[in-house]
Design a protein around this motif. Sequence first.
Motif, PDB file in Angstrom:
ATOM      1  N   ARG A 263       0.854  -1.190   0.000  1.00 55.98           N
ATOM      2  CA  ARG A 263       0.000   0.000   0.000  1.00 55.98           C
ATOM      3  C   ARG A 263       0.893   1.245   0.000  1.00 55.98           C
ATOM      4  NH1 ARG A 263      -5.320   0.645   1.671  1.00 55.98           N
ATOM      5  NH2 ARG A 263      -5.318  -1.302   2.849  1.00 55.98           N
ATOM      6  N   THR A 264       0.533   2.218  -0.814  1.00 60.00           N
ATOM      7  CA  THR A 264       1.191   3.523  -0.753  1.00 60.00           C
ATOM      8  C   THR A 264       0.144   4.562  -0.381  1.00 60.00           C
ATOM      9  OG1 THR A 264       0.821   4.246  -3.053  1.00 60.00           O
ATOM     10  CG2 THR A 264       2.716   2.811  -2.646  1.00 60.00           C
ATOM     11  N   GLU A 265       0.580   5.551   0.374  1.00 61.63           N
ATOM     12  CA  GLU A 265      -0.305   6.644   0.783  1.00 61.63           C
ATOM     13  C   GLU A 265       0.394   7.961   0.506  1.00 61.63           C
ATOM     14  OE1 GLU A 265      -2.542   5.708   4.652  1.00 61.63           O
ATOM     15  OE2 GLU A 265      -0.790   4.393   4.739  1.00 61.63           O
ATOM     16  N   GLY A 266      -0.119   8.706  -0.451  1.00 66.49           N
ATOM     17  CA  GLY A 266       0.448  10.007  -0.793  1.00 66.49           C
ATOM     18  C   GLY A 266       1.870   9.944  -1.298  1.00 66.49           C
ATOM     19  N   LEU A 267       2.280   8.815  -1.852  1.00 66.71           N
ATOM     20  CA  LEU A 267       3.656   8.677  -2.344  1.00 66.71           C
ATOM     21  C   LEU A 267       3.863   9.615  -3.525  1.00 66.71           C
ATOM     22  CD1 LEU A 267       6.135   6.830  -1.683  1.00 66.71           C
ATOM     23  CD2 LEU A 267       5.480   5.508  -3.712  1.00 66.71           C
ATOM     24  N   ALA A 268       4.910  10.428  -3.486  1.00 60.66           N
ATOM     25  CA  ALA A 268       5.123  11.439  -4.525  1.00 60.66           C
ATOM     26  C   ALA A 268       6.606  11.671  -4.744  1.00 60.66           C
ATOM     27  CB  ALA A 268       4.443  12.751  -4.144  1.00 60.66           C
ATOM     28  N   LEU A 269       6.958  12.019  -5.971  1.00 59.78           N
ATOM     29  CA  LEU A 269       8.323  12.371  -6.325  1.00 59.78           C
ATOM     30  C   LEU A 269       8.268  13.553  -7.280  1.00 59.78           C
ATOM     31  CD1 LEU A 269      11.349  11.794  -6.206  1.00 59.78           C
ATOM     32  CD2 LEU A 269      11.047  10.141  -8.057  1.00 59.78           C
ATOM     33  N   GLU A 270       8.826  14.666  -6.856  1.00 61.33           N
ATOM     34  CA  GLU A 270       8.763  15.914  -7.621  1.00 61.33           C
ATOM     35  C   GLU A 270       9.278  15.710  -9.042  1.00 61.33           C
ATOM     36  OE1 GLU A 270       8.016  19.860  -8.495  1.00 61.33           O
ATOM     37  OE2 GLU A 270       7.498  18.781  -6.662  1.00 61.33           O
TER      38      GLU A 270
END
Length: 538
Positions: A263-270
């Motif tokens: 599960r990922t939650e709000g995973l982000a990479l600019e």
Amino acid sequence: MGAEDRPAVAAEGIVKRYGPTVALDGARLTVRAGEAHALVGRNGAGKSTLVSVLTGMERPDSGTVTFGAEPAPGWGDTAAWQRRVACVYQKSMTVPELTVAENLYLNRFRGERTIRWRALRAQARGLLAEYGVDVDPAARIKDLGVEQRQFVEIARALSFGARLIILDEPTARLDAGGIDRLFGKLRALRAQGVAFLFISHHLQEVYELCDTVTVFRDARHVLTAPVTGLAKNELVAAMTGEEPGAARVVRGSARTPGEPVLRTEGLALEGQFAPLDLTVRAGEVVGLAGATASGNTAIGEALAGLRAPGGGRITVRGRPVRTGSVPHAIDAGIGYVPEDRHREGLIPGRSVAENATLTVADQLGPMGTVLPARTREFAGRMIASLDIKTTGPGQPVSGLSGGNQQKVVIARALAREPAVLVAVRPTNGVDVKSKDALLGVVRQVADGGSGALIVSDELDDLRVCDRVLAVFHGRVIAEFGSGWSDRELVAAMEGVGDGPAGAGTGPARGATGAAPVRKRVGTAEATNQSDGTEGTAP
């Protein structure tokens, strides 16, 4: 025919073979002076091979290429080719450590003993100004942004006299503002008579920029038509060879998925992908479908610890995973199959056994030692379970076929019995029979109680999935359950989706600049969030 009416380039009857593989089969293309012409098609359609022929990098087996009604230069006459055509690739071809001026005039001072640097920079400044490029000639290329480097490459190409510029996925690494500025620059240059061949997986951009589009499919020319008046579903149908409404059966599982394993939650990479909530359940194979620069590969790499995300969290079977760390991802239960097995997946000089057991070296002997007998025994079990065709565990992995090399990479990923297998384009560069075998292994992983995530733009890879999420410019913009059609999925991947739910995806530029979209197809639903909000398609 006047000079202004002559095509910038015309290719007719181009055939190119690589052994038994036919890369181009009677392909043709004509780009008029001052025209923005799009070349589109799925992977393997022949686009890259045609570009190599048009730029003099490959000699066709048959067919003709003309520039302005004059025959193409002779094979190997680099300077003559540069005066006619240039390609600005997705990966910059500039030299990072050199200045802008040095890159602009690289290899133009052969035989000269001295270079007057002040005069060179002044000359470069005038050249850049001529084409409206606002960059300091003394700046090092490595200090420029992607957008500025592209402008420098375009200016360099034009300075040789080329009036045809091929742009290979030019917006892949640009944000929304950069795309707008690039398009503005291209329109200004077109007014000066420069022609552009625009290669892109983002069909919305084709409609924004281009006059004409040509479609290749299976190494052949399929369609050339004005963009105006060409419906998007007709364009996608030409790319896929599938008419609207034709569904393809997905080889998913009939079993009900179990508890979440990833599960990922709000995973982000600019600059790569926007905040993402993703769940993969036990017994489930999920697909992340997207073009090369969509951000889906970056998601897979972030899950494997190869990239450090800027925000969000990852959990495996409910336990948090330290992001940005490959060892922690492995220990947490994430198995990873990289896209490039030669560069990232294998140690060519080592044996099958050594490659297959790299992630379990701590289990092959006491107190950190690695016992050869235990290594061979462990590898033997993996060879048998995955049906790896080899003379034995001691055979150098470089001596295996591509499909069997890929099985060794998968064996290493499965050696620790991971909770979830993340596979990036797992059938890349293997034959059809090997593809079926490799995808069968992924299906077996899920059927055995783990989960699997396939990151790919190959439709055949995605048919084994129970659910497929379409990623465009760093966002999940659609989710498909079983029964998706090639046309629907390709349209979503290209950013022009208008599936049966009536939820148009629209363009989604940049990894942070577009509103989230939810789309229902069949019985599936997907959500991609930004700043805690959701968008729901009507």
